[in-house]
Design an enzyme around this catalytic site. Sequence first.
Site, PDB file in Angstrom:
ATOM      1  N   SER A 168       0.846  -1.195   0.000  1.00  0.00           N
ATOM      2  CA  SER A 168       0.000   0.000   0.000  1.00  0.00           C
ATOM      3  C   SER A 168       0.884   1.249   0.000  1.00  0.00           C
ATOM      4  O   SER A 168       1.653   1.458  -0.923  1.00  0.00           O
ATOM      5  CB  SER A 168      -0.947  -0.038   1.212  1.00  0.00           C
ATOM      6  OG  SER A 168      -1.982   0.910   1.051  1.00  0.00           O
ATOM      7  N   LYS A 220     -19.743  18.090   3.223  1.00  0.00           N
ATOM      8  CA  LYS A 220     -18.812  18.288   4.335  1.00  0.00           C
ATOM      9  C   LYS A 220     -18.708  17.014   5.165  1.00  0.00           C
ATOM     10  O   LYS A 220     -17.644  16.687   5.688  1.00  0.00           O
ATOM     11  CB  LYS A 220     -19.299  19.452   5.211  1.00  0.00           C
ATOM     12  CG  LYS A 220     -18.397  19.746   6.410  1.00  0.00           C
ATOM     13  CD  LYS A 220     -16.985  20.075   5.955  1.00  0.00           C
ATOM     14  CE  LYS A 220     -16.094  20.392   7.145  1.00  0.00           C
ATOM     15  NZ  LYS A 220     -14.710  20.658   6.735  1.00  0.00           N
TER      16      LYS A 220
END
Length: 340
Positions: A168, A220
């Site tokens: 990763s 948001k």
Amino acid sequence: MEFFSEYAVFLAKTVTLVIAILVVLASFAALRNKGRGKTAGQLQVSKLNDFYKGLRERLEQTLLDKDQLKALRKSQVKTEKKQKKNPEAKPRVFVLDFDGDIKASATESLRHEITALLTLATPKDEVVLRLESGGGMVHSYGLASSQLARIREAGVPLTVCIDKVAASGGYMMACIGEKIISAPFAILGSIGVVAQLPNVNRLLKKHDIDFEVLTAGEYKRTLTVFGENTEKGREKFQEDLDITHQLFKNFVARYRPQLAIDEVATGEIWLGVAALDKQLVDELKTSDQYLAERAKQSELYHLHYAERKSLQERIGIAASSSVDRVLMNWWGRLTQNRFW
């Protein structure tokens, strides 16, 4: 049971006393450091050639008899004198270490090490990074990768050695190397993105607890832990993950154009042997083997930027270690387990 009760009381008194002492010391340290700026760290440089030489000489002293050892040392002295008369400029290899946690905390030291070596390194030199990381936060490993990119941009050859794992975010760093060397059973790949979080909204509703989420901006908040998640929020969250994954793929493809990126960017992992077939790495070898070989014709310098910890931080580390030892000793007595 009476023994255990008495021992528990003794343990509680001991831990309380230790904590009390440490609180006093920590308070003293805080007052002492009040108003001071953060203490600067120090760059530590050691020559790895001397380390390898020391290993060889120790073995020679054990295996060779007195006459053989004397003859060998005499020959070595002659060789060293000859080299001093006709000095040969050897290429330099700067060795760095990165042991990554989920926040890529080692980036703080790495950035200073790279800044230092770039003041002297030339395209004739080499930087070797011994990398160990299973990945972590996107922005943290993005910064760590950007630090390594500085080496490539300066035209200095970069070799990345992986002995255990570079997955990763760890592989995001590794792919910047012009050459990636892996141990046969190191773990590589995992070119993917994952995010997960629990949601306890139904549990709150069951107990008649309201949780309000107020936002300014449509996205948001997409998914939350306490609020009620919507399908629209899930779709936006997934869209953000897909965008991040595409950026990850583009980044890897930029530095490893030989990869079939769609084939390897599935989030899968491969051991070193299989990773070589996928062209995720260039060579199978341990970092020890590679550096020992380079030491024969190069000057190897290990760089480590050590942060100076404040007295308060050192007390905290000591406190944590002391409590751990006390608890392990107590648990060992209760269970009759042994700890190595």
